[in-house]
Design a protein around this motif. Structure first.
Motif, PDB file in Angstrom:
ATOM      1  N   TYR A 699       0.835  -1.195   0.000  1.00 59.77           N
ATOM      2  CA  TYR A 699       0.000   0.000   0.000  1.00 59.77           C
ATOM      3  C   TYR A 699       0.871   1.247   0.000  1.00 59.77           C
ATOM      4  N   VAL A 716     -13.193  -4.578  -2.602  1.00 57.20           N
ATOM      5  CA  VAL A 716     -13.105  -3.128  -2.389  1.00 57.20           C
ATOM      6  C   VAL A 716     -14.514  -2.573  -2.515  1.00 57.20           C
ATOM      7  N   CYS A 717     -14.994  -1.967  -1.435  1.00 52.60           N
ATOM      8  CA  CYS A 717     -16.315  -1.353  -1.437  1.00 52.60           C
ATOM      9  C   CYS A 717     -16.155   0.148  -1.627  1.00 52.60           C
ATOM     10  N   SER A 718     -16.665   0.652  -2.730  1.00 52.14           N
ATOM     11  CA  SER A 718     -16.464   2.052  -3.102  1.00 52.14           C
ATOM     12  C   SER A 718     -17.288   2.973  -2.218  1.00 52.14           C
ATOM     13  N   CYS A 724     -19.617  -3.238  -3.958  1.00 54.84           N
ATOM     14  CA  CYS A 724     -18.361  -3.990  -3.837  1.00 54.84           C
ATOM     15  C   CYS A 724     -17.860  -4.433  -5.212  1.00 54.84           C
ATOM     16  N   LEU A 751      -7.160   3.000  -4.465  1.00 50.99           N
ATOM     17  CA  LEU A 751      -8.240   3.297  -3.527  1.00 50.99           C
ATOM     18  C   LEU A 751      -8.584   4.783  -3.584  1.00 50.99           C
ATOM     19  N   ASP A 755     -12.928   4.495   0.603  1.00 52.69           N
ATOM     20  CA  ASP A 755     -13.105   3.119   0.145  1.00 52.69           C
ATOM     21  C   ASP A 755     -12.750   2.134   1.256  1.00 52.69           C
ATOM     22  N   LEU A 757     -11.488  -1.694   2.136  1.00 48.23           N
ATOM     23  CA  LEU A 757     -10.777  -2.870   1.622  1.00 48.23           C
ATOM     24  C   LEU A 757     -10.978  -4.019   2.603  1.00 48.23           C
ATOM     25  N   GLN A 788     -21.281  -0.331   4.974  1.00 46.41           N
ATOM     26  CA  GLN A 788     -20.085   0.302   4.400  1.00 46.41           C
ATOM     27  C   GLN A 788     -19.689   1.576   5.132  1.00 46.41           C
ATOM     28  N   ARG A 820     -10.117   1.037   5.947  1.00 52.58           N
ATOM     29  CA  ARG A 820     -10.739   2.157   5.220  1.00 52.58           C
ATOM     30  C   ARG A 820      -9.650   3.165   4.887  1.00 52.58           C
ATOM     31  N   TYR A 821      -9.633   3.569   3.615  1.00 54.62           N
ATOM     32  CA  TYR A 821      -8.602   4.491   3.140  1.00 54.62           C
ATOM     33  C   TYR A 821      -9.022   5.930   3.401  1.00 54.62           C
TER      34      TYR A 821
END
Length: 825
Positions: A699, A716-718, A724, A751, A755, A757, A788, A820-821
């Motif tokens: 990362y 990856v959930c946007s 997802c 990401l 987002d 992960l 989410q 979470r990014y």
């Protein structure tokens, strides 16, 4: 009401080879012209169990009344192990379907053959009558091979017709190959007999004979003239080029289609139809190609001046027809059309002749005619056609004609080079596709890996529709689809079992459009038969043969690997009690190595690992690196107990050491290096054969994630869409092979702010309910999407809650990592 399109099957030993390729082209063209489906099946020898008996378990017997309406059998390519009686039983086994045989006269079966005896008679006649040879050696084919015996009979008949004795010392046999042609020629030379010509039962043995004659210091054609049979592609490229008897192979294929269609309509077909052959003169007999003055006597002239074109039209047209060897039934009327264009050119219609010549070359190329023969046509026209005597400017007309002949030669030369270059390019491209594909097939250890390889490689090999199915029972009566492709893309395999005689899943071969497909066995050798592959018929023929070998080998490798895994599982069950004791230690190792602090700049992190009763080898790690980046890892060692825990310990230690040593390393290189050590340690030190899934993600603070390895999909959930996306990993297992660098590649995704992960072990997706239904990836994605926006710890807990509610007593470790990014401010 729509009439069902009829289907013709074409059974042949292979699609590779001069004879096979040209025969298939003739069948294909005729099937297209008659608007019938064509099913070409190849890849298995015909074996006879006894006189009049044939092996009915043959792959070819799947091609029956349930799928086709008639069959064409290339008997001359399939008869080597069965003989005439075996082929007769083979053809009879398809009753009541109409069957036509090519290349072998089979009692009770309408058969098409070239006039083999006439071919060698023509060869001997040319050498005796045109070249004055008196001692003609003959290299025949194998004993019992029908075509070989007929050709040998023609040799003897031609000698007898000229009152020339048959000297057994001048007769030797080969097996239709270049090496056996060399051996036969050496055998004749060793007998010490004189000869001034050699006739061979096929081109390859003739070429082998030429090699030996050259080694002995004999010049071709000055000392010995040589003639072959078949006119294989190689015959015109050797030095000297080979005089040979040309088979109208494409015409045979077309006639066979016509015969089968007539039988389908209830008409009778001749028991035996012989097709004439033609002698192609080249350098090995001293003739070379026909050209110019040698093709026709000069036309009569008046007052010493050449006759106008119209006055010698008939003679000239005949001479042109003799200048070019054209398959029977092809290029009808070409000479007359070309002369008409020339007359138009002479009458002032400029460009008419070159356009007609170009059209003729294009059609000749499609018919497989050798284009450089048309240079002889231009030589003949140049010698015979002159400016009309009444033309006032004869010198200008003569100059214009010379320019026309020059432009024609350039046109023919360019077309010839283009054809040969295109053929060579096609072969080279096919060889490259086969080479790259073979590397992947060699490393297939499971059917899922094989399916992935087929999805990536088959479109590159020019396939768009493919069905690979495997036998579903020991009797090979039913099959299940393994892999399906439509329009160049893999499609979902229907969970159906279907009769093997259908060859492909329901609907695959049923279409309103005309279909031409190639069917080949998925087998390892001639004994182990796994299934059938059906492919569209547009690829280079060499690809089919190589694919047949690699498909069977890959399925065999997967079978062996499954067997190994089963044996390991059996051993583990026998040692179950010991494993339970070791599990306590393994659980301690596994939970102790879990990172106590989850911290990487820009990532909100939360994770959990819950060992099962029989601890597996789940692994996860979070490793921050200087500069704000970090590494995430997740994996799962096959099996349970202490060994799995030890392997997991090795993986954790090596990943930590390698990533700390080089924080910016390529994940693929880290995995390849780790694999070498794991493979050696597991095999040599633990004396075991476990393997593991492992996925490493590097990362970067900007949101870029580079990853490599083989594990479950990355989710990856946007934050924007709240949906997802599942990102697959495509590497190979750790510890299964000693070297995986060539099969391990980096991939990446980026990401966006917010987002989520999610990494997980198969203890999540493979958790089973009381009804034995898996929790599954789709259900996992739905859980993530529902929460989410929640903190990462809440997302983690919700996933765990849903899995445990689905499967109260999981039998595999559960590992969940949620991140979470947060993009830099």
């Amino acid at each position: 009401m729509t009439t069902k399109r009829r289907t013709v099957a074409f059974l042949i030993n292979n699609v590779v080879g001069d004879y096979q390729s040209e025969l298939r082209a003739g069948v294909e063209r005729a099937a297209e012209a008659h608007d019938v489906n064509l099913l070409t099946a190849f890849g298995e020898p015909i074996t006879a169990r006894g006189p009049g008996e044939v092996d009915r378990s043959s792959f070819y017997h799947l091609v029956g009344a349930g799928r086709v309406d008639g069959l064409i059998v290339a008997s001359s390519t399939l008869c080597y192990l069965a003989g005439v009686e075996g082929m007769q039983a083979f053809c009879a086994s398809f009753a009541p379907l109409p069957v036509c045989s090519i290349g072998m006269a089979i009692p009770g079966v309408p058969s098409l053959m070239i006039d083999n005896a006439l071919g060698t008679e023509i060869s001997v006649a040319h050498m005796v009558d045109d070249h004055g040879c008196r001692r003609i050696a003959y290299i025949g084919g194998p004993v019992g091979h029908e075509e070989a015996e007929l050709r040998a009979g023609g040799y003897r008949s031609a000698l007898a017709a000229r009152s020339m004795p048959h000297d057994p010392r001048l007769f030797a046999r080969g097996a239709f190959t270049i090496p056996t042609g060399r051996d036969a020629m050496r055998a004749i030379l060793d007998r010490g007999v004189d000869f001034d010509a050699v006739v061979s039962a096929n081109d390859r043995m003739a070429l082998g004979a030429i090699e030996v004659l050259k080694e002995e210091g004999r010049r071709i054609p000055e000392d010995v003239i040589v003639c072959g049979f078949d006119d294989a592609g190689i015959a015109r490229f050797t030095k000297p080029s080979l005089t040979t008897v040309r088979q109208p192979v494409k015409r045979l294929g077309g006639l066979a289609v016509n015969a089968v269609l007539r039988m389908m309509d209830g008409e009778a077909a001749p028991a035996l139809q012989l097709v004439r052959v033609e002698l192609t003169r080249r350098e090995s007999c001293g003739c070379g190609y026909h050209s110019g003055e040698s093709l026709a006597p000069p036309p009569p002239s008046a007052r010493g001046r050449p006759l106008p074109l119209a006055d010698q039209r008939v003679l000239l047209e005949r001479a042109l027809m003799r200048a070019v060897v054209v398959p029977s039934g092809a290029l009808d009327g070409w000479a007359g059309d070309l002369l008409a264009a020339l007359e138009a050119e002479l009458a002032g219609l400029k460009g008419r002749f070159l356009r007609a010549l170009q059209d003729l070359l294009d059609e000749a190329r499609r018919e497989g005619v050798l284009l450089d023969q048309f240079q002889g046509v231009i030589s003949l026209l140049r010698a015979r056609v002159h400016p009309p005597p009444e033309d006032g400017d004869e010198a200008a007309m003569a100059d214009a004609l010379e320019q026309l002949w020059h432009a024609s030669r350039i046109l023919i030369g360019s077309a010839s080079v283009h054809v040969e270059g295109q053929q060579r390019l096609n072969v080279e491209l096919a060889a490259l596709d086969v080479t790259y594909g073979a590397r992947g097939f060699a490393a297939c250890l499971s059917l899922p890996v094989l399916k992935g390889l087929l999805a990536s490689e088959l479109p590159r090999m020019q396939f768009s529709r493919v069905a690979v199915s495997l036998y579903d029972d020991a009797q090979r009566a039913t099959m299940r689809p393994l892999f399906l492709m439509e329009h160049g893309r893999e499609v979902e395999v229907p969970p159906v079992s279907f009769p093997s005689q259908r060859l492909a899943p329901p609907g695959f071969l049923e279409s309103a459009e005309r279909r031409s497909v190639v069917v080949l066995p998925v087998a390892f050798g001639d004994v182990e038969k796994f299934g059938v592959a059906v492919l569209d018929a547009q690829a280079n023929e060499m690809i089919y043969d190589v694919l047949r070998l690699h498909l069977g080998s890959a399925v065999k490798a997967a079978s062996l690997h499954r067997q190994v895994v089963r044996e390991v599982e059996l051993r583990e069950r026998l040692e179950q009690e010991r494993v339970r004791q070791e599990s306590r230690v393994a659980a301690r190792i596994q939970t102790t190595l879990v990172p106590k602090r989850l911290s990487i700049e820009g990532l909100d992190l939360s994770a959990i690992m819950k060992p099962a009763a029989e601890v597996g080898g789940d692994y996860y790690d979070v490793i921050p690196t200087p500069g704000g980046g970090g590494w995430l890892g997740i994996g799962d060692v096959a099996g349970h107990g202490l060994a799995a825990g030890l392997i997991m310990l090795m993986i954790q230690s090596m990943v930590s050491a390698l990533t700390c040593n080089d924080p910016a390393a390529s994940p693929a290189r880290v995995i390849a290096a780790l694999n070498r050590a794991i493979y050696k340690n597991v095999r040599d030190r633990l004396d075991r054969d476990e393997h593991a899934t492992l996925l490493l993600l590097r990362y970067e603070r900007g949101g870029r994630v580079t990853f490599a390895g083989a594990h479950d999909d990355v989710i990856v959930c946007s934050a924007r869409t709240r949906r997802c996306a599942c990102i697959p990993s495509s590497g190979v297992w750790i510890g299964a092979l000693p070297e995986i660098g060539g099969m391990t590649r980096d991939a990446e995704f980026v990401l966006e702010d917010g987002d989520v992960l999610v990494l997980y072990s198969d203890g999540v997706t493979e958790a089973r309910s009381a009804q034995n239904e898996q929790f599954g990836l789709e259900r996992l994605c739905a859980v993530i999407e529902a929460v989410q926006a929640s903190p990462v710890s809440a997302i983690r807990d919700r996933i765990l809650e849903e899995v445990e509610g689905w499967c109260p007593s999981p039998d595999d470790d559960i590992t969940i990592v949620v991140a979470r990014y947060r993009a830099p401010g």
